[in-house]
Design a protein around this motif. Structure first.
Motif, PDB file in Angstrom:
ATOM      1  N   TRP A 161       0.826  -1.210   0.000  1.00  0.00           N
ATOM      2  CA  TRP A 161       0.000   0.000   0.000  1.00  0.00           C
ATOM      3  C   TRP A 161       0.860   1.260   0.000  1.00  0.00           C
ATOM      4  O   TRP A 161       0.584   2.219  -0.716  1.00  0.00           O
ATOM      5  N   ASP A 162       1.928   1.260   0.793  1.00  0.00           N
ATOM      6  CA  ASP A 162       2.799   2.437   0.866  1.00  0.00           C
ATOM      7  C   ASP A 162       3.460   2.731  -0.474  1.00  0.00           C
ATOM      8  O   ASP A 162       3.529   3.886  -0.908  1.00  0.00           O
ATOM      9  N   VAL A 163       3.937   1.691  -1.129  1.00  0.00           N
ATOM     10  CA  VAL A 163       4.562   1.868  -2.444  1.00  0.00           C
ATOM     11  C   VAL A 163       3.527   2.336  -3.459  1.00  0.00           C
ATOM     12  O   VAL A 163       3.780   3.215  -4.295  1.00  0.00           O
ATOM     13  N   PHE A 164       2.349   1.748  -3.365  1.00  0.00           N
ATOM     14  CA  PHE A 164       1.266   2.103  -4.282  1.00  0.00           C
ATOM     15  C   PHE A 164       0.916   3.579  -4.155  1.00  0.00           C
ATOM     16  O   PHE A 164       0.804   4.308  -5.145  1.00  0.00           O
ATOM     17  N   MET A 165       0.743   4.058  -2.927  1.00  0.00           N
ATOM     18  CA  MET A 165       0.359   5.455  -2.713  1.00  0.00           C
ATOM     19  C   MET A 165       1.498   6.417  -3.048  1.00  0.00           C
ATOM     20  O   MET A 165       1.265   7.522  -3.547  1.00  0.00           O
ATOM     21  N   ALA A 166       2.730   6.007  -2.770  1.00  0.00           N
ATOM     22  CA  ALA A 166       3.871   6.871  -3.076  1.00  0.00           C
ATOM     23  C   ALA A 166       3.968   7.133  -4.569  1.00  0.00           C
ATOM     24  O   ALA A 166       4.425   8.200  -5.008  1.00  0.00           O
ATOM     25  N   ALA A 167       3.530   6.168  -5.379  1.00  0.00           N
ATOM     26  CA  ALA A 167       3.603   6.320  -6.831  1.00  0.00           C
ATOM     27  C   ALA A 167       2.711   7.455  -7.317  1.00  0.00           C
ATOM     28  O   ALA A 167       2.988   8.090  -8.337  1.00  0.00           O
ATOM     29  N   PHE A 168       1.618   7.742  -6.573  1.00  0.00           N
ATOM     30  CA  PHE A 168       0.707   8.798  -6.986  1.00  0.00           C
ATOM     31  C   PHE A 168       1.293  10.189  -6.764  1.00  0.00           C
ATOM     32  O   PHE A 168       0.802  11.176  -7.325  1.00  0.00           O
ATOM     33  N   SER A 169       2.338  10.277  -5.953  1.00  0.00           N
ATOM     34  CA  SER A 169       2.957  11.581  -5.726  1.00  0.00           C
ATOM     35  C   SER A 169       3.729  12.064  -6.948  1.00  0.00           C
ATOM     36  O   SER A 169       3.985  13.250  -7.106  1.00  0.00           O
ATOM     37  N   LEU A 181       4.091   0.389 -11.861  1.00  0.00           N
ATOM     38  CA  LEU A 181       4.186  -0.552 -10.749  1.00  0.00           C
ATOM     39  C   LEU A 181       4.074  -2.001 -11.201  1.00  0.00           C
ATOM     40  O   LEU A 181       4.676  -2.897 -10.617  1.00  0.00           O
ATOM     41  N   LEU A 182       3.269  -2.234 -12.233  1.00  0.00           N
ATOM     42  CA  LEU A 182       3.017  -3.599 -12.693  1.00  0.00           C
ATOM     43  C   LEU A 182       3.236  -3.680 -14.196  1.00  0.00           C
ATOM     44  O   LEU A 182       2.285  -3.794 -14.967  1.00  0.00           O
ATOM     45  N   PRO A 183       4.481  -3.645 -14.643  1.00  0.00           N
ATOM     46  CA  PRO A 183       4.754  -3.652 -16.081  1.00  0.00           C
ATOM     47  C   PRO A 183       4.299  -4.921 -16.788  1.00  0.00           C
ATOM     48  O   PRO A 183       4.151  -4.929 -18.001  1.00  0.00           O
ATOM     49  N   LEU A 184       4.060  -6.016 -16.028  1.00  0.00           N
ATOM     50  CA  LEU A 184       3.596  -7.248 -16.658  1.00  0.00           C
ATOM     51  C   LEU A 184       2.086  -7.269 -16.853  1.00  0.00           C
ATOM     52  O   LEU A 184       1.557  -8.165 -17.491  1.00  0.00           O
ATOM     53  N   PHE A 185       1.378  -6.283 -16.290  1.00  0.00           N
ATOM     54  CA  PHE A 185      -0.058  -6.203 -16.506  1.00  0.00           C
ATOM     55  C   PHE A 185      -0.325  -5.731 -17.927  1.00  0.00           C
ATOM     56  O   PHE A 185       0.264  -4.758 -18.392  1.00  0.00           O
ATOM     57  N   SER A 186      -1.236  -6.393 -18.613  1.00  0.00           N
ATOM     58  CA  SER A 186      -1.624  -5.983 -19.954  1.00  0.00           C
ATOM     59  C   SER A 186      -2.645  -4.848 -19.865  1.00  0.00           C
ATOM     60  O   SER A 186      -3.260  -4.630 -18.813  1.00  0.00           O
ATOM     61  N   PRO A 187      -2.878  -4.092 -20.949  1.00  0.00           N
ATOM     62  CA  PRO A 187      -3.886  -3.020 -20.935  1.00  0.00           C
ATOM     63  C   PRO A 187      -5.272  -3.474 -20.460  1.00  0.00           C
ATOM     64  O   PRO A 187      -5.910  -2.748 -19.683  1.00  0.00           O
ATOM     65  N   PRO A 188      -5.777  -4.675 -20.872  1.00  0.00           N
ATOM     66  CA  PRO A 188      -7.088  -5.102 -20.350  1.00  0.00           C
ATOM     67  C   PRO A 188      -7.088  -5.286 -18.837  1.00  0.00           C
ATOM     68  O   PRO A 188      -8.095  -5.033 -18.180  1.00  0.00           O
ATOM     69  N   MET A 189      -5.960  -5.740 -18.276  1.00  0.00           N
ATOM     70  CA  MET A 189      -5.885  -5.926 -16.831  1.00  0.00           C
ATOM     71  C   MET A 189      -5.907  -4.587 -16.114  1.00  0.00           C
ATOM     72  O   MET A 189      -6.561  -4.428 -15.076  1.00  0.00           O
ATOM     73  N   ILE A 190      -5.166  -3.616 -16.638  1.00  0.00           N
ATOM     74  CA  ILE A 190      -5.156  -2.275 -16.045  1.00  0.00           C
ATOM     75  C   ILE A 190      -6.556  -1.659 -16.110  1.00  0.00           C
ATOM     76  O   ILE A 190      -7.037  -1.061 -15.147  1.00  0.00           O
ATOM     77  N   ALA A 191      -7.221  -1.831 -17.251  1.00  0.00           N
ATOM     78  CA  ALA A 191      -8.579  -1.307 -17.405  1.00  0.00           C
ATOM     79  C   ALA A 191      -9.528  -1.955 -16.402  1.00  0.00           C
ATOM     80  O   ALA A 191     -10.425  -1.296 -15.857  1.00  0.00           O
ATOM     81  N   LYS A 192      -9.331  -3.250 -16.151  1.00  0.00           N
ATOM     82  CA  LYS A 192     -10.180  -3.966 -15.197  1.00  0.00           C
ATOM     83  C   LYS A 192     -10.000  -3.405 -13.788  1.00  0.00           C
ATOM     84  O   LYS A 192     -10.969  -3.224 -13.048  1.00  0.00           O
ATOM     85  N   VAL A 193      -8.759  -3.117 -13.407  1.00  0.00           N
ATOM     86  CA  VAL A 193      -8.493  -2.539 -12.091  1.00  0.00           C
ATOM     87  C   VAL A 193      -9.165  -1.173 -11.959  1.00  0.00           C
ATOM     88  O   VAL A 193      -9.848  -0.882 -10.969  1.00  0.00           O
ATOM     89  N   LEU A 194      -9.006  -0.313 -12.942  1.00  0.00           N
ATOM     90  CA  LEU A 194      -9.545   1.051 -12.879  1.00  0.00           C
ATOM     91  C   LEU A 194     -11.073   1.070 -12.921  1.00  0.00           C
ATOM     92  O   LEU A 194     -11.703   2.003 -12.423  1.00  0.00           O
ATOM     93  N   ALA A 195     -11.662   0.028 -13.504  1.00  0.00           N
ATOM     94  CA  ALA A 195     -13.126  -0.029 -13.588  1.00  0.00           C
ATOM     95  C   ALA A 195     -13.776  -0.390 -12.259  1.00  0.00           C
ATOM     96  O   ALA A 195     -15.004  -0.281 -12.106  1.00  0.00           O
ATOM     97  N   GLU A 196     -12.953  -0.811 -11.290  1.00  0.00           N
ATOM     98  CA  GLU A 196     -13.494  -1.250 -10.006  1.00  0.00           C
ATOM     99  C   GLU A 196     -13.758  -0.111  -9.028  1.00  0.00           C
ATOM    100  O   GLU A 196     -14.175  -0.352  -7.890  1.00  0.00           O
ATOM    101  N   GLY A 197     -13.462   1.116  -9.420  1.00  0.00           N
ATOM    102  CA  GLY A 197     -13.723   2.235  -8.513  1.00  0.00           C
ATOM    103  C   GLY A 197     -13.157   3.527  -9.051  1.00  0.00           C
ATOM    104  O   GLY A 197     -12.719   3.603 -10.211  1.00  0.00           O
ATOM    105  N   SER A 198     -13.147   4.543  -8.202  1.00  0.00           N
ATOM    106  CA  SER A 198     -12.651   5.854  -8.618  1.00  0.00           C
ATOM    107  C   SER A 198     -11.614   6.421  -7.657  1.00  0.00           C
ATOM    108  O   SER A 198     -11.162   7.549  -7.834  1.00  0.00           O
ATOM    109  N   ARG A 199     -11.227   5.636  -6.633  1.00  0.00           N
ATOM    110  CA  ARG A 199     -10.267   6.105  -5.640  1.00  0.00           C
ATOM    111  C   ARG A 199      -9.091   5.135  -5.528  1.00  0.00           C
ATOM    112  O   ARG A 199      -9.239   3.934  -5.814  1.00  0.00           O
ATOM    113  N   PRO A 200      -7.918   5.605  -5.114  1.00  0.00           N
ATOM    114  CA  PRO A 200      -6.750   4.725  -4.976  1.00  0.00           C
ATOM    115  C   PRO A 200      -7.014   3.515  -4.100  1.00  0.00           C
ATOM    116  O   PRO A 200      -6.519   2.413  -4.383  1.00  0.00           O
TER     117      PRO A 200
END
Length: 221
Positions: A161-169, A181-200
């Motif tokens: 969580w700390d690394v994740f939040m630090a990246a937003f700075s 943070l996750l270079p092995l994630f494909s674009p569909p995977m990133i889109a799936k994560v972002l579709a799950e909400g609107s906050r970090p």
């Protein structure tokens, strides 16, 4: 071209749906010494799977039997001996590595390695190698017929969580954060994560869940 782990995760999820319960009817040498066609059959459906060791694995509709060698190679002959008419029990990716495993109803397992020079390995239910395309003897790494095949897949580790939040700075764009943070994630995977909400907080939770589903082989896209 060596694809990364995320590519194989998505690919195997798609192919597992098509190959579940089908029977391997035959195996052919294709257009090189390390390319093969696997012909699967289920009722009136035929599935042709192209495998080029170390490079690619995909279905094809363009295969013609005239493309295959008239006489099978010794390696293909061994695969036919042990696998022809066997039903597929499962197909999966080992961890997050570039190794694909097809298990058959008799316990035999066929491994496709898509890193380095690639390889195709057939083992019995106990993991003993019965056939191998490219025997390996590189110091402590040895693979040959009669030896036990060991393929421990690499797990994908989500950042804390700390690394994740630090990246937003350093970036206000969540897509850029996830890419870094996750270079092995494909674009569909990133889109799936972002579709799950609107906050970090929501994205972090979605990222952890998706990482877990990848590592356990239960990915749903």
């Amino acid at each position: 071209m060596c694809r990364e782990g995320a590519y194989w995760t998505v690919l195997i999820h798609l192919n597992s749906c098509r190959l579940d319960g089908v029977r391997l009817q035959n195996i052919y040498d294709y257009n090189s010494s390390r390319s093969f066609i696997f012909k699967f059959n289920k009722t009136d459906t035929k599935v042709f799977l192209v495998v080029e060791s170390g490079v690619r694995l995909h279905e094809t509709a363009a295969y013609q039997q005239e493309d295959a060698r008239i006489l099978p190679s010794g390696f293909v002959g061994k695969l036919r001996k042990h696998l022809r008419n066997r039903r597929v029990a499962s197909i999966r990716q080992l961890g997050f590595d570039r190794i694909v495993e097809i298990e058959f109803e008799g316990g035999e397992r066929l491994y496709f390695e898509f890193f380095s020079l690639g390889n195709v390995i057939l083992t019995d239910a106990e993991g003993r190698i019965m056939a191998i395309l490219r025997p390996v003897d590189q110091g402590v790494i040895k693979m040959a017929v009669g030896m036990t095949y060991s393929a421990e897949g690499k797990a994908l580790v989500a950042p804390s969580w700390d690394v994740f939040m630090a990246a937003f700075s350093s970036s206000k764009l969540p897509t850029n954060v996830l890419k870094n943070l996750l270079p092995l994630f494909s674009p569909p995977m990133i889109a799936k994560v972002l579709a799950e909400g609107s906050r970090p907080e929501e994205w972090f939770e979605a990222m952890v869940k998706l990482t877990s589903s990848i590592n356990t082989g239960s990915l749903q896209l």
